[in-house]
Design an enzyme around this catalytic site. Structure first.
Site, PDB file in Angstrom:
ATOM      1  N   HIS A   1       0.822  -1.218   0.000  1.00  7.65           N
ATOM      2  CA  HIS A   1       0.000   0.000   0.000  1.00  7.65           C
ATOM      3  C   HIS A   1       0.853   1.264   0.000  1.00  7.65           C
ATOM      4  O   HIS A   1       1.506   1.578   0.999  1.00  7.65           O
ATOM      5  CB  HIS A   1      -0.901  -0.033   1.250  1.00  7.65           C
TER       6      HIS A   1
ATOM      7  N   HIS B   1       0.977   5.497  -1.849  1.00  8.63           N
ATOM      8  CA  HIS B   1       0.368   6.531  -2.710  1.00  8.63           C
ATOM      9  C   HIS B   1       1.505   7.330  -3.354  1.00  8.63           C
ATOM     10  O   HIS B   1       2.020   8.261  -2.739  1.00  8.63           O
ATOM     11  CB  HIS B   1      -0.489   7.512  -1.899  1.00  8.63           C
TER      12      HIS B   1
ATOM     13  N   GLU C   1      -8.508   3.944  -7.548  1.00  6.88           N
ATOM     14  CA  GLU C   1      -9.277   4.276  -6.353  1.00  6.88           C
ATOM     15  C   GLU C   1     -10.555   5.043  -6.685  1.00  6.88           C
ATOM     16  O   GLU C   1     -10.545   5.995  -7.467  1.00  6.88           O
ATOM     17  CB  GLU C   1      -8.414   5.116  -5.413  1.00  6.88           C
TER      18      GLU C   1
ATOM     19  N   SER D   1     -18.367  10.929  -1.897  1.00  4.31           N
ATOM     20  CA  SER D   1     -19.514  10.600  -1.038  1.00  4.31           C
ATOM     21  C   SER D   1     -20.779  11.338  -1.451  1.00  4.31           C
ATOM     22  O   SER D   1     -21.873  10.977  -1.043  1.00  4.31           O
ATOM     23  CB  SER D   1     -19.178  10.932   0.418  1.00  4.31           C
TER      24      SER D   1
ATOM     25  N   HIS E   1     -11.848   4.343  -1.532  1.00  3.51           N
ATOM     26  CA  HIS E   1     -11.074   5.207  -0.639  1.00  3.51           C
ATOM     27  C   HIS E   1     -11.350   4.899   0.830  1.00  3.51           C
ATOM     28  O   HIS E   1     -10.434   4.551   1.577  1.00  3.51           O
ATOM     29  CB  HIS E   1     -11.308   6.698  -0.943  1.00  3.51           C
TER      30      HIS E   1
ATOM     31  N   HIS F   1      -9.287   1.708   2.587  1.00  8.06           N
ATOM     32  CA  HIS F   1      -8.921   2.207   3.917  1.00  8.06           C
ATOM     33  C   HIS F   1     -10.117   1.938   4.839  1.00  8.06           C
ATOM     34  O   HIS F   1     -11.267   2.071   4.413  1.00  8.06           O
ATOM     35  CB  HIS F   1      -8.688   3.727   3.898  1.00  8.06           C
TER      36      HIS F   1
ATOM     37  N   GLU G   1      -9.291   3.913  10.269  1.00 11.22           N
ATOM     38  CA  GLU G   1      -7.926   4.381  10.495  1.00 11.22           C
ATOM     39  C   GLU G   1      -7.824   5.154  11.814  1.00 11.22           C
ATOM     40  O   GLU G   1      -6.840   5.042  12.536  1.00 11.22           O
ATOM     41  CB  GLU G   1      -7.524   5.281   9.313  1.00 11.22           C
TER      42      GLU G   1
ATOM     43  N   ASP H   1       2.374   2.980   3.255  1.00  9.77           N
ATOM     44  CA  ASP H   1       1.466   4.076   2.924  1.00  9.77           C
ATOM     45  C   ASP H   1       2.255   5.077   2.064  1.00  9.77           C
ATOM     46  O   ASP H   1       3.370   4.772   1.624  1.00  9.77           O
ATOM     47  CB  ASP H   1       0.898   4.728   4.196  1.00  9.77           C
TER      48      ASP H   1
HETATM   49  C1  BEZ Z   1     -15.450  12.857  -0.497  1.00  3.05           C
HETATM   50  O1  BEZ Z   1     -16.538  12.706   0.002  1.00  3.05           O
HETATM   51  O2  BEZ Z   1     -15.294  12.908  -1.727  1.00  3.05           O
HETATM   52  C2  BEZ Z   1     -14.260  12.932   0.402  1.00  3.05           C
HETATM   53  C3  BEZ Z   1     -14.432  12.879   1.756  1.00  3.05           C
HETATM   54  C4  BEZ Z   1     -13.343  12.955   2.603  1.00  3.05           C
HETATM   55  C5  BEZ Z   1     -12.069  13.085   2.079  1.00  3.05           C
HETATM   56  C6  BEZ Z   1     -11.901  13.145   0.710  1.00  3.05           C
HETATM   57  C7  BEZ Z   1     -12.990  13.068  -0.131  1.00  3.05           C
HETATM   58 FE   FE2 Z   2      -3.291   5.031   2.352  1.00  4.29          FE
END
Ligand code: BEZ
Ligand code: FE2
Length: 404
Positions: free
Chosen positions: A62, A64, A142, A146, A181, A208, A211, A307
């Protein structure tokens, strides 16, 4: 055919002496040097430096790469301030991170003995670098988003990136894969669609999960420090999912859950029961103030990973293993060292479904040669000494080709 001979060989049954390995792109035979020379008289013999141990190439599950430019931009110490700083500095960090910088980090990983890594890719920016680097790259496309309003658009972009990574499959060592994500950042509808993409195409799947304590509070009751974060950046005060619903979305396909520091016993048992695994990132967890994953009590397999440089100071696997030794200070040190080396070799390969990570006939010929500074007095401390004394591998092979 080549034959490589070291003082010690790290096998699934522990360290053995007087055993060499015959290989092409894959491991063909294991035996004494004399036996192998007799069986393959035309083979080129590689004798490694004295006091060397032949390991399978290490696997960093893992990372980035897109955040390789971070040094002193992101806020460490606590999760929510760090997340705020990611939003604040994301564009400038991405802008500063060019192919040269990412390729340099891949090379540094390789020098530390990493022959395979899992690249978590939010935008697909690192695809070209992952095609160029000699390592095997599990390319985790990824999915993030939301907000239901943008979900279809973001899912469409995700599908394009999956396709782009699939088109590199034959010309490089890229293995297309899917990453979600996190529970707080992906809408459940597109989440399920992405899980189905992984399942249908038999791709490795990762996410993830739990965390930080802040993430837990947000998922449990839309409260805690993430509430202000979502109000500020997403104009919402309610979580799109909860812990149980999120875990259930992965019920039918084994997934690599990254972090899980704040998962409780019941949740860990549930993940274990469904055949999942954990990516443990000790330095990242420490630097973001997330706590310690109790690896001594885990009911499921785990890998150890760096990470990204967004939450770390290097992508060197030995730096990570030394940090793990310090973080897990109550676990007997020899036992811990052996467990950590398994976590970055055979266990990681099994978790990601890769035919490497073990020195065994028919596995891919990925090797990292670790050279101790002097002759070891005992064999039962080789794991610890390897971790303590290694900054870089002395030789690295991928599919039988020497790269270091
Ligand atoms: C999103 O909802 O796209 C988002 C939420 C938290 C961190 C990054 C992106
Ligand atoms: Fe990560």
């Amino acid at each position: 055919m080549k034959i490589i001979n070291s003082d010690f060989l790290y096998t699934p049954d522990g360290y053995v002496q007087n055993k060499a390995v015959a290989f092409t792109e894959t491991i063909k035979d294991i035996g004494t040097l004399e036996e192998l020379i007799q069986r393959y008289p035309d083979a080129k013999v590689i004798q490694t430096e004295s006091n060397s141990i032949l390991y399978p190439g290490f696997i960093n599950t893992h990372v980035h790469l897109e955040f390789s430019a971070n040094k002193t931009s992101l806020a460490y110490g606590s999760f929510k301030p760090w997340l705020d700083s990611v939003i604040e500095h994301r564009d400038e960090l991405m802008g500063a991170c060019n192919n040269e910088m990412m390729l340099d980090e891949c090379t540094k990983m390789m020098r530390s003995g990493i022959t395979t890594f899992g690249a978590i890719s939010s935008f697909g920016n690192e695809l070209e670098v992952c095609e160029k680097t000699p390592q095997r790259v599990v390319f985790f496309n990824e999915l993030i988003g939301s907000n239901a309003t943008y979900a279809d658009m973001l899912y469409g972009d995700f599908q394009e990136r999956v396709k782009a990574s699939q088109s590199c499959e034959t010309s490089s060592r890229i293995i297309p894969a899917v990453a979600i994500h996190s529970p707080y950042s992906v809408h459940p509808i597109i989440l399920q669609k992405a899980v189905n993409v992984a399942k249908k195409n038999h791709m490795p799947l990762s996410t993830h999960f739990l965390e930080s304590q802040a993430e837990r509070e947000w998922l449990e009751s839309s409260s805690g420090t993430l509430r202000a974060f979502f109000l500020k950046y997403f104009n919402t005060s309610t979580t799109v999912t909860n812990i149980e619903e999120f875990m259930h979305a992965f019920d039918t396909y084994p997934t690599h859950f990254t972090h899980c520091v704040q998962a409780n016993e019941e949740e860990l048992n549930y993940l274990a029961q469904k055949g999942h695994s954990i990516a443990h990132c000790p330095r990242s967890n420490r630097y973001l103030g997330c706590g310690r994953l109790a690896i001594e009590d885990l009911p499921l397999p785990f890998s150890v990973a760096t990470d990204g440089l967004s939450s770390n100071d290097s992508l060197n696997i030995f730096d990570e293993l030394r940090a793990a030794i310090m973080l897990h200070n109550d676990i007997p040190i020899q036992e811990l060292s052996q467990k950590l080396l398994r976590a970055v070799t055979g266990d990681a390969a099994e978790i990601l479904g890769l035919n490497c990570g073990k020195i065994e006939v028919d596995k891919l010929a990925d090797f990292a040669v670790v050279t101790l500074p002097e002759k070891p007095k005992r064999t039962d401390e080789l794991a610890l000494w390897s971790i303590l004394h290694t900054k870089e591998a002395s030789e690295v092979y991928i599919e039988g080709e020497k790269y270091v």
